[in-house]
Design a protein around this motif. Structure first.
Motif, PDB file in Angstrom:
ATOM      1  N   THR A 182     -10.001   4.816   6.406  1.00 23.67           N
ATOM      2  CA  THR A 182      -9.594   6.218   6.479  1.00 23.67           C
ATOM      3  C   THR A 182      -8.087   6.373   6.631  1.00 23.67           C
ATOM      4  O   THR A 182      -7.569   7.492   6.593  1.00 23.67           O
ATOM      5  CB  THR A 182     -10.300   6.922   7.653  1.00 23.67           C
ATOM      6  N   LEU A 183      -7.355   5.270   6.805  1.00 17.77           N
ATOM      7  CA  LEU A 183      -5.897   5.337   6.804  1.00 17.77           C
ATOM      8  C   LEU A 183      -5.354   5.660   5.414  1.00 17.77           C
ATOM      9  O   LEU A 183      -4.275   6.234   5.286  1.00 17.77           O
ATOM     10  CB  LEU A 183      -5.296   4.011   7.288  1.00 17.77           C
ATOM     11  N   VAL A 184      -6.117   5.278   4.377  1.00 10.18           N
ATOM     12  CA  VAL A 184      -5.642   5.493   3.009  1.00 10.18           C
ATOM     13  C   VAL A 184      -5.372   6.974   2.722  1.00 10.18           C
ATOM     14  O   VAL A 184      -4.284   7.323   2.256  1.00 10.18           O
ATOM     15  CB  VAL A 184      -6.619   4.884   1.984  1.00 10.18           C
ATOM     16  N   PRO A 185      -6.334   7.886   2.968  1.00 16.21           N
ATOM     17  CA  PRO A 185      -6.045   9.297   2.684  1.00 16.21           C
ATOM     18  C   PRO A 185      -4.848   9.839   3.453  1.00 16.21           C
ATOM     19  O   PRO A 185      -4.083  10.655   2.920  1.00 16.21           O
ATOM     20  CB  PRO A 185      -7.333  10.018   3.110  1.00 16.21           C
ATOM     21  N   LEU A 186      -4.674   9.384   4.704  1.00 20.60           N
ATOM     22  CA  LEU A 186      -3.553   9.865   5.493  1.00 20.60           C
ATOM     23  C   LEU A 186      -2.223   9.432   4.897  1.00 20.60           C
ATOM     24  O   LEU A 186      -1.279  10.226   4.794  1.00 20.60           O
ATOM     25  CB  LEU A 186      -3.673   9.354   6.939  1.00 20.60           C
ATOM     26  N   VAL A 187      -2.132   8.176   4.480  1.00 21.92           N
ATOM     27  CA  VAL A 187      -0.895   7.671   3.882  1.00 21.92           C
ATOM     28  C   VAL A 187      -0.672   8.285   2.505  1.00 21.92           C
ATOM     29  O   VAL A 187       0.452   8.650   2.147  1.00 21.92           O
ATOM     30  CB  VAL A 187      -0.932   6.130   3.789  1.00 21.92           C
ATOM     31  N   VAL A 188      -1.749   8.425   1.722  1.00 21.30           N
ATOM     32  CA  VAL A 188      -1.637   9.039   0.402  1.00 21.30           C
ATOM     33  C   VAL A 188      -1.111  10.468   0.526  1.00 21.30           C
ATOM     34  O   VAL A 188      -0.234  10.895  -0.237  1.00 21.30           O
ATOM     35  CB  VAL A 188      -3.003   9.026  -0.322  1.00 21.30           C
ATOM     36  N   GLU A 189      -1.626  11.212   1.511  1.00 24.00           N
ATOM     37  CA  GLU A 189      -1.165  12.586   1.708  1.00 24.00           C
ATOM     38  C   GLU A 189       0.301  12.620   2.125  1.00 24.00           C
ATOM     39  O   GLU A 189       1.097  13.426   1.628  1.00 24.00           O
ATOM     40  CB  GLU A 189      -2.026  13.287   2.764  1.00 24.00           C
ATOM     41  N   THR A 190       0.686  11.725   3.041  1.00 22.42           N
ATOM     42  CA  THR A 190       2.064  11.662   3.509  1.00 22.42           C
ATOM     43  C   THR A 190       3.033  11.345   2.372  1.00 22.42           C
ATOM     44  O   THR A 190       4.135  11.891   2.303  1.00 22.42           O
ATOM     45  CB  THR A 190       2.209  10.592   4.614  1.00 22.42           C
ATOM     46  N   GLU A 191       2.588  10.470   1.461  1.00 28.90           N
ATOM     47  CA  GLU A 191       3.456  10.044   0.361  1.00 28.90           C
ATOM     48  C   GLU A 191       3.384  10.972  -0.846  1.00 28.90           C
ATOM     49  O   GLU A 191       4.049  10.732  -1.861  1.00 28.90           O
ATOM     50  CB  GLU A 191       3.074   8.615  -0.068  1.00 28.90           C
ATOM     51  N   GLY A 192       2.579  12.029  -0.769  1.00 30.00           N
ATOM     52  CA  GLY A 192       2.511  12.999  -1.859  1.00 30.00           C
ATOM     53  C   GLY A 192       1.585  12.619  -2.987  1.00 30.00           C
ATOM     54  O   GLY A 192       1.735  13.088  -4.119  1.00 30.00           O
ATOM     55  N   GLY A 230       0.813  -1.215   0.000  1.00 26.11           N
ATOM     56  CA  GLY A 230       0.000   0.000   0.000  1.00 26.11           C
ATOM     57  C   GLY A 230       0.839   1.254   0.000  1.00 26.11           C
ATOM     58  O   GLY A 230       0.633   2.166  -0.808  1.00 26.11           O
ATOM     59  N   VAL A 231       1.808   1.322   0.909  1.00 23.72           N
ATOM     60  CA  VAL A 231       2.657   2.511   0.998  1.00 23.72           C
ATOM     61  C   VAL A 231       3.486   2.676  -0.274  1.00 23.72           C
ATOM     62  O   VAL A 231       3.735   3.790  -0.730  1.00 23.72           O
ATOM     63  CB  VAL A 231       3.562   2.423   2.246  1.00 23.72           C
ATOM     64  N   SER A 232       3.898   1.569  -0.885  1.00 28.33           N
ATOM     65  CA  SER A 232       4.757   1.642  -2.065  1.00 28.33           C
ATOM     66  C   SER A 232       4.051   2.250  -3.269  1.00 28.33           C
ATOM     67  O   SER A 232       4.699   2.808  -4.160  1.00 28.33           O
ATOM     68  CB  SER A 232       5.293   0.247  -2.424  1.00 28.33           C
ATOM     69  N   ILE A 233       2.702   2.160  -3.345  1.00 21.36           N
ATOM     70  CA  ILE A 233       1.984   2.696  -4.507  1.00 21.36           C
ATOM     71  C   ILE A 233       1.242   3.993  -4.191  1.00 21.36           C
ATOM     72  O   ILE A 233       0.660   4.609  -5.084  1.00 21.36           O
ATOM     73  CB  ILE A 233       0.965   1.675  -5.062  1.00 21.36           C
ATOM     74  N   ALA A 234       1.266   4.437  -2.935  1.00 18.35           N
ATOM     75  CA  ALA A 234       0.404   5.537  -2.489  1.00 18.35           C
ATOM     76  C   ALA A 234       0.581   6.824  -3.288  1.00 18.35           C
ATOM     77  O   ALA A 234      -0.386   7.543  -3.547  1.00 18.35           O
ATOM     78  CB  ALA A 234       0.633   5.822  -1.005  1.00 18.35           C
ATOM     79  N   SER A 235       1.795   7.133  -3.697  1.00 15.99           N
ATOM     80  CA  SER A 235       2.043   8.393  -4.397  1.00 15.99           C
ATOM     81  C   SER A 235       1.671   8.344  -5.869  1.00 15.99           C
ATOM     82  O   SER A 235       1.511   9.383  -6.512  1.00 15.99           O
ATOM     83  CB  SER A 235       3.520   8.776  -4.268  1.00 15.99           C
ATOM     84  N   GLY A 236       1.529   7.133  -6.417  1.00 15.28           N
ATOM     85  CA  GLY A 236       1.263   7.010  -7.845  1.00 15.28           C
ATOM     86  C   GLY A 236       2.536   6.963  -8.665  1.00 15.28           C
ATOM     87  O   GLY A 236       2.494   6.840  -9.889  1.00 15.28           O
ATOM     88  N   ARG A 237       3.677   7.053  -7.975  1.00 16.18           N
ATOM     89  CA  ARG A 237       4.976   6.955  -8.645  1.00 16.18           C
ATOM     90  C   ARG A 237       5.682   5.700  -8.150  1.00 16.18           C
ATOM     91  O   ARG A 237       5.551   5.333  -6.972  1.00 16.18           O
ATOM     92  CB  ARG A 237       5.839   8.182  -8.331  1.00 16.18           C
ATOM     93  N   PRO A 238       6.444   5.042  -9.008  1.00 16.46           N
ATOM     94  CA  PRO A 238       7.147   3.826  -8.585  1.00 16.46           C
ATOM     95  C   PRO A 238       8.042   4.096  -7.378  1.00 16.46           C
ATOM     96  O   PRO A 238       8.775   5.080  -7.332  1.00 16.46           O
ATOM     97  CB  PRO A 238       7.989   3.455  -9.823  1.00 16.46           C
ATOM     98  N   ARG A 239       7.938   3.229  -6.379  1.00 22.99           N
ATOM     99  CA  ARG A 239       8.761   3.392  -5.180  1.00 22.99           C
ATOM    100  C   ARG A 239       9.117   2.036  -4.619  1.00 22.99           C
ATOM    101  O   ARG A 239       8.252   1.172  -4.484  1.00 22.99           O
ATOM    102  CB  ARG A 239       8.016   4.203  -4.125  1.00 22.99           C
ATOM    103  N   ARG A 240      10.368   1.849  -4.290  1.00 29.58           N
ATOM    104  CA  ARG A 240      10.822   0.597  -3.700  1.00 29.58           C
ATOM    105  C   ARG A 240      10.887   0.761  -2.187  1.00 29.58           C
ATOM    106  O   ARG A 240      11.545   1.656  -1.673  1.00 29.58           O
ATOM    107  CB  ARG A 240      12.191   0.222  -4.258  1.00 29.58           C
TER     108      ARG A 240
END
Length: 308
Positions: free
Chosen positions: A268-278, A144-154
């Motif tokens: 509701t954790l999703v929006p918080l992580v998405v915001e944190t990851e940009g 989840g955290v790896s895809i949250a920003s919409g950009r590839p992340r390892r």
């Protein structure tokens, strides 16, 4: 069972409306709401996890409900693939695609699933939820955290460890530890834990109702991906799984709890992580709130169609 779920969801709807009204009348401001949500996530929800596990689990129940781990381990790769395919079919890309996939992969097992299972299965619900959430959190804080920003992340080891050291996982570890080690709490401490844990569910729903008021849901409510996502993940997949699970050697209550977890709206954790990851946090918030409102209808519908 479907009637019990419907009654519980109606209660959730009333609390959502109370929260919405409180926000509309400015009794709850947007600034104070952020503080309330943090308070729930870092204090009251973890206490609710500890209380639910401590009161509802035994070492024997943990062993008996271990098959939930296998069901959850099959569910997550399946729903990840399904939402990836749905996102492509809807031509979603970048940050919007990531927020969509996260919203429909990870269900609201804490704010909604926990109190719902506590009402339906007061004796065994803790075991079912505990097993399911182990896999849920493992996948959330890695994939989840790896895809949250919409950009590839390892994801690195440090990132994963930091994610696992969140209050909910720590609370679950404490709860399981108390049960497995058979640590008795003093009666006064147990009563206090029960009282504080009971605050979480109504406070969560009131906060989510207030969040509905402050979210810009208009564009999302008019978007086709909301209804396609709801139809696929929150209705079709749980109903299809009901047919498959009936053929497996698992207890009826365990299977029913699994189907309820599958039908949960976005956490509701999703929006918080998405915001944190940009990532696209506004879109994630709107999806989360919209699916929670819709779940008042879809969760009882799934229970009826699946014969829960």
């Amino acid at each position: 069972m479907a009637q019990t779920i419907a009654v519980q969801m109606v209660g959730f709807a009333v609390m959502l409306l109370i929260g919405y009204g409180a926000a509309r009348s400015r009794m709850v401001t947007r600034e104070s709401l952020s503080s309330i949500i943090v308070l729930i996530q870092k204090i009251f929800l973890p206490l609710m996890f500890v209380d639910f596990i401590y009161r509802g689990m035994t070492p024997a129940l943990i062993a008996r409900h271990a098959p939930m781990l296998a069901l959850a381990a099959v569910f997550y790769p399946t729903v990840i693939l399904a939402m990836r395919l749905v996102g492509r079919a809807l031509r979603l890309t970048g940050a919007r695609s990531a927020a969509f996939r996260m919203s429909f992969v990870f269900g609201n097992t804490g704010f909604i699933g926990l109190p719902l299972l506590a009402a339906i299965y007061p004796r065994t619900g803790a075991a079912d939820l505990g097993m399911f959430v182990i896999v849920d959190q493992l996948v959330f804080w890695t994939y989840g955290v790896s895809i949250a920003s919409g950009r590839p992340r390892r994801m690195g080891i440090r990132d994963s460890v930091r994610g696992f050291l969140n209050p909910n996982i720590v609370a679950m570890a404490v709860g399981f530890g108390l049960v497995i080690l058979r640590v008795p709490l003093p009666a006064s401490a147990a009563r206090l834990l029960d009282t504080l844990g009971a605050v979480a569910s109504p406070l969560c729903m009131v906060a989510l109702g207030a969040l509905c008021r402050y979210s810009h849901m208009g564009p999302v409510l008019r978007s086709r991906e909301l209804y396609v996502g709801v139809a696929v993940k929150m209705v079709a997949m749980p109903v299809a799984a009901a047919l498959l699970v009936r053929g497996l050697p698992v207890a009826t209550e365990l299977a029913s709890a699994f189907l309820i977890m599958m039908s949960m709206p976005a956490t509701t954790l999703v929006p918080l992580v998405v915001e944190t990851e940009g990532g696209d946090a506004d879109y994630a918030v709107s999806l989360s709130v919209a699916t929670i409102a819709i779940s008042v209808v879809t969760v009882p519908l799934v229970a009826l169609l699946a014969g829960v």
